[in-house]
Design a protein around this motif. Structure first.
Motif, PDB file in Angstrom:
ATOM      1  N   ASP A 273       0.850  -1.191   0.000  1.00  0.00           N
ATOM      2  CA  ASP A 273       0.000   0.000   0.000  1.00  0.00           C
ATOM      3  C   ASP A 273       0.885   1.240   0.000  1.00  0.00           C
ATOM      4  O   ASP A 273       1.267   1.760   1.052  1.00  0.00           O
ATOM      5  CB  ASP A 273      -0.908  -0.011   1.237  1.00  0.00           C
ATOM      6  N   ASP A 274       1.213   1.722  -1.202  1.00  0.00           N
ATOM      7  CA  ASP A 274       2.097   2.886  -1.308  1.00  0.00           C
ATOM      8  C   ASP A 274       1.440   4.157  -0.769  1.00  0.00           C
ATOM      9  O   ASP A 274       2.134   5.053  -0.278  1.00  0.00           O
ATOM     10  CB  ASP A 274       2.510   3.095  -2.767  1.00  0.00           C
ATOM     11  N   ASN A 275       0.127   4.248  -0.872  1.00  0.00           N
ATOM     12  CA  ASN A 275      -0.572   5.418  -0.320  1.00  0.00           C
ATOM     13  C   ASN A 275      -0.369   5.512   1.190  1.00  0.00           C
ATOM     14  O   ASN A 275      -0.090   6.591   1.736  1.00  0.00           O
ATOM     15  CB  ASN A 275      -2.072   5.342  -0.623  1.00  0.00           C
ATOM     16  N   LEU A 276      -0.544   4.367   1.861  1.00  0.00           N
ATOM     17  CA  LEU A 276      -0.354   4.340   3.313  1.00  0.00           C
ATOM     18  C   LEU A 276       1.109   4.616   3.655  1.00  0.00           C
ATOM     19  O   LEU A 276       1.399   5.351   4.608  1.00  0.00           O
ATOM     20  CB  LEU A 276      -0.784   2.979   3.868  1.00  0.00           C
ATOM     21  N   LEU A 277       2.025   4.044   2.888  1.00  0.00           N
ATOM     22  CA  LEU A 277       3.453   4.266   3.142  1.00  0.00           C
ATOM     23  C   LEU A 277       3.800   5.746   3.007  1.00  0.00           C
ATOM     24  O   LEU A 277       4.529   6.306   3.851  1.00  0.00           O
ATOM     25  CB  LEU A 277       4.287   3.436   2.168  1.00  0.00           C
ATOM     26  N   LEU A 278       3.267   6.390   1.976  1.00  0.00           N
ATOM     27  CA  LEU A 278       3.526   7.818   1.788  1.00  0.00           C
ATOM     28  C   LEU A 278       2.961   8.634   2.951  1.00  0.00           C
ATOM     29  O   LEU A 278       3.609   9.571   3.450  1.00  0.00           O
ATOM     30  CB  LEU A 278       2.906   8.289   0.467  1.00  0.00           C
ATOM     31  N   ALA A 279       1.764   8.258   3.398  1.00  0.00           N
ATOM     32  CA  ALA A 279       1.143   8.969   4.524  1.00  0.00           C
ATOM     33  C   ALA A 279       1.987   8.842   5.793  1.00  0.00           C
ATOM     34  O   ALA A 279       2.136   9.814   6.553  1.00  0.00           O
ATOM     35  CB  ALA A 279      -0.267   8.430   4.769  1.00  0.00           C
ATOM     36  N   ILE A 280       2.563   7.652   6.010  1.00  0.00           N
ATOM     37  CA  ILE A 280       3.398   7.448   7.200  1.00  0.00           C
ATOM     38  C   ILE A 280       4.707   8.225   7.074  1.00  0.00           C
ATOM     39  O   ILE A 280       5.178   8.829   8.044  1.00  0.00           O
ATOM     40  CB  ILE A 280       3.662   5.949   7.429  1.00  0.00           C
ATOM     41  N   TYR A 281       5.295   8.212   5.883  1.00  0.00           N
ATOM     42  CA  TYR A 281       6.507   9.012   5.676  1.00  0.00           C
ATOM     43  C   TYR A 281       6.239  10.484   6.025  1.00  0.00           C
ATOM     44  O   TYR A 281       7.059  11.140   6.676  1.00  0.00           O
ATOM     45  CB  TYR A 281       6.949   8.929   4.210  1.00  0.00           C
ATOM     46  N   LYS A 282       5.095  10.975   5.576  1.00  0.00           N
ATOM     47  CA  LYS A 282       4.760  12.382   5.856  1.00  0.00           C
ATOM     48  C   LYS A 282       4.502  12.603   7.342  1.00  0.00           C
ATOM     49  O   LYS A 282       4.928  13.604   7.924  1.00  0.00           O
ATOM     50  CB  LYS A 282       3.535  12.795   5.024  1.00  0.00           C
ATOM     51  N   GLN A 283       3.809  11.646   7.949  1.00  0.00           N
ATOM     52  CA  GLN A 283       3.495  11.746   9.373  1.00  0.00           C
ATOM     53  C   GLN A 283       4.770  11.764  10.222  1.00  0.00           C
ATOM     54  O   GLN A 283       4.868  12.480  11.212  1.00  0.00           O
ATOM     55  CB  GLN A 283       2.605  10.563   9.782  1.00  0.00           C
ATOM     56  N   THR A 284       5.742  10.961   9.803  1.00  0.00           N
ATOM     57  CA  THR A 284       6.993  10.854  10.563  1.00  0.00           C
ATOM     58  C   THR A 284       8.068  11.824  10.043  1.00  0.00           C
ATOM     59  O   THR A 284       9.231  11.733  10.457  1.00  0.00           O
ATOM     60  CB  THR A 284       7.534   9.413  10.501  1.00  0.00           C
ATOM     61  N   LYS A 285       7.666  12.691   9.115  1.00  0.00           N
ATOM     62  CA  LYS A 285       8.561  13.711   8.549  1.00  0.00           C
ATOM     63  C   LYS A 285       9.782  13.100   7.863  1.00  0.00           C
ATOM     64  O   LYS A 285      10.873  13.685   7.859  1.00  0.00           O
ATOM     65  CB  LYS A 285       8.998  14.715   9.625  1.00  0.00           C
ATOM     66  N   THR A 286       9.582  11.930   7.281  1.00  0.00           N
ATOM     67  CA  THR A 286      10.638  11.301   6.477  1.00  0.00           C
ATOM     68  C   THR A 286      10.458  11.783   5.041  1.00  0.00           C
ATOM     69  O   THR A 286      10.093  11.015   4.139  1.00  0.00           O
ATOM     70  CB  THR A 286      10.545   9.763   6.566  1.00  0.00           C
ATOM     71  N   PHE A 287      10.693  13.085   4.844  1.00  0.00           N
ATOM     72  CA  PHE A 287      10.301  13.725   3.590  1.00  0.00           C
ATOM     73  C   PHE A 287      11.161  13.305   2.404  1.00  0.00           C
ATOM     74  O   PHE A 287      10.676  13.298   1.271  1.00  0.00           O
ATOM     75  CB  PHE A 287      10.335  15.248   3.748  1.00  0.00           C
ATOM     76  N   ASP A 288      12.420  12.937   2.650  1.00  0.00           N
ATOM     77  CA  ASP A 288      13.263  12.528   1.522  1.00  0.00           C
ATOM     78  C   ASP A 288      12.736  11.243   0.888  1.00  0.00           C
ATOM     79  O   ASP A 288      12.616  11.140  -0.348  1.00  0.00           O
ATOM     80  CB  ASP A 288      14.717  12.362   1.974  1.00  0.00           C
TER      81      ASP A 288
END
Length: 432
Positions: A273-288
């Motif tokens: 689930d790339d959508n969920l993965l992207l949301a978690i990256y954003k939530q955890t500020k893993t912006f790179d």
């Protein structure tokens, strides 16, 4: 067509070389096939019997299998005839023939199984149990016999005996099928959910997390609302089956529980689930990582929303946010996303505020913010962007008027809003 008959038909082709005559095995003492006689038209009879059986003409098929048995004395034909007799609900006749045959073949487990079924149809439950036990004694490792004996115990309400029957088989084989049946009896009949969980957990950890076993286990945890254990089972199911749906379910639970590290590890390895993965990256500020994922999603789908996300995430990931090359790239990506059809107020406001805050093109920035406000006129954050744009143009009265609306909605808890409010107040005082 039964599995036996399909196999038999292939065997006959091989033995006859496509002729109508059969070759029979040599006689063996105690072997039912030792009595088999040659029959010239055996193959033709089989073809017709199978045709009638497949078309639901059981009486016709029965006659032919009976004839095959009389001609060859091959017990397998008689067994097929008896199955058809039971299928036609002629239980008394089936019972009579079975009891007679068992005098001749007292060590044939299949005959005892058929007798047990016939006994059940005739409401002779105790006799059925005895027949099933005899079949089991002859073939102790045949799961069919285990099922039959256990089913009769369940019918009688002897739930513990049914459980023990499966357990005796499970101790020798440690298979998924019998442990699932044991768990079902434990949970539904013996009403012991905790022991059911212990049984399935032990099996899954020692033998493996087979799909039937762990789906059952997951359902028990779901009913108990034990999310931590449920996520663990789904993760193990993904490891054992490779099915991404289980990785997604586990990741969703981990994300809900804010165990983002576990969720990310699963999502990165499975691609579930790339959508969920992207949301978690954003939530955890893993912006790179988020920026790279958004770019990949755009390249794969050409959906301009991902291009807009990529533009924003590039900016958020940058350590030096006033870099002219960075700002030009962000503006270029967001502008292209708008040309390709994106009309989301979030992205209008983001680019608008960036243009205003970095003094790149304040007027264009205000136009974009106003587009966002047309779509969401009550958004305090968009109104804040508009107020900041007026401030940058030196329109302090307009800025103050808009900023008052923001303060009424959000107060001064947000540091950026507080900073804007202080500067706009000073600007207004100077103008006065």
């Amino acid at each position: 067509m039964s599995r036996y008959l399909s196999t038999l038909l292939i065997a006959l082709f091989l033995l006859t070389g496509c002729s109508s005559k059969t070759v029979n095995p040599p006689a063996e003492e105690g072997n039912p096939k030792s009595h088999v006689k040659p029959f010239e038209y055996e193959y033709d009879y089989i073809i017709h019997a199978l045709y009638y059986k497949d078309h639901g003409k059981y009486a016709n098929a029965y006659v032919l299998f009976e004839e095959l048995y009389k001609k060859t004395e091959n017990l397998e034909y008689k067994i097929e005839a008896l199955k058809l007799l039971i299928g036609m609900q002629q239980y008394e006749e089936a019972y009579r023939q079975l009891t007679t045959l068992l005098k001749r073949y007292p060590k044939n487990a299949e005959l005892y199984r058929l007798l047990a079924v016939t006994d059940l149809k005739l409401k002779k439950v105790d006799e059925a149990l005895e027949s099933a036990k005899k079949a089991l004694a002859l073939e102790p490792d045949n799961i069919q016999d285990i099922d039959l004996v256990a089913s009769i115990y369940l019918l009688n309400g002897a739930f513990q005996k049914a459980y023990d029957t499966y357990n005796s088989y499970y101790i020798r084989h440690h298979d998924d099928e019998s442990v699932v049946k044991m768990a079902s009896i434990l949970y539904h009949k013996l009403k012991n959910p905790q022991k059911t969980i212990q049984l399935l957990e032990t099996h899954s950890k020692m033998i493996g997390c087979g799909e039937r076993v762990c789906v059952f286990l997951a359902e028990l945890y779901r009913r108990n609302n034990d999310l931590e254990s449920l996520a663990s089972v789904y993760a193990r199911l993904y490891d054992s089956t490779g099915a991404t749906e289980y990785a997604q379910k586990a990741a969703e639970i981990y994300a809900y529980q804010k165990q983002f590290g576990k969720a990310v590890k699963l999502l990165e390895s499975s691609g579930a689930d790339d959508n969920l993965l992207l949301a978690i990256y954003k939530q955890t500020k893993t912006f790179d990582k988020a920026a790279k994922l958004a770019k990949r999603l755009y390249d794969e789908t050409l959906d301009p929303v991902w291009l807009a996300e990529y533009g924003i995430l590039l900016y958020e990931a940058a350590p030096k946010k006033d870099d002219p090359k960075l700002l030009a790239k962000v503006i270029r990506n967001l502008s292209k996303a708008f040309k390709e059809g994106v009309s989301d107020p979030l992205y209008y406001n983001y680019l608008g505020y960036l243009l205003i805050d970095h003094d790149i093109d304040v007027q264009w920035g205000i136009e974009l913010v106003k587009k966002a406000l047309k779509l969401e006129p009550d958004s305090a954050f968009y109104i804040d962007s508009l107020a900041w744009g007026h401030y940058k143009l030196g329109e302090c009265k307009k800025a103050y008027s808009e900023m008052e609306k923001v303060i009424k909605k959000l107060g001064l808890e947000d540091e950026e809003i507080k900073s804007h409010w202080n500067k706009i107040q000073k600007c207004r005082s100077r103008k006065k």
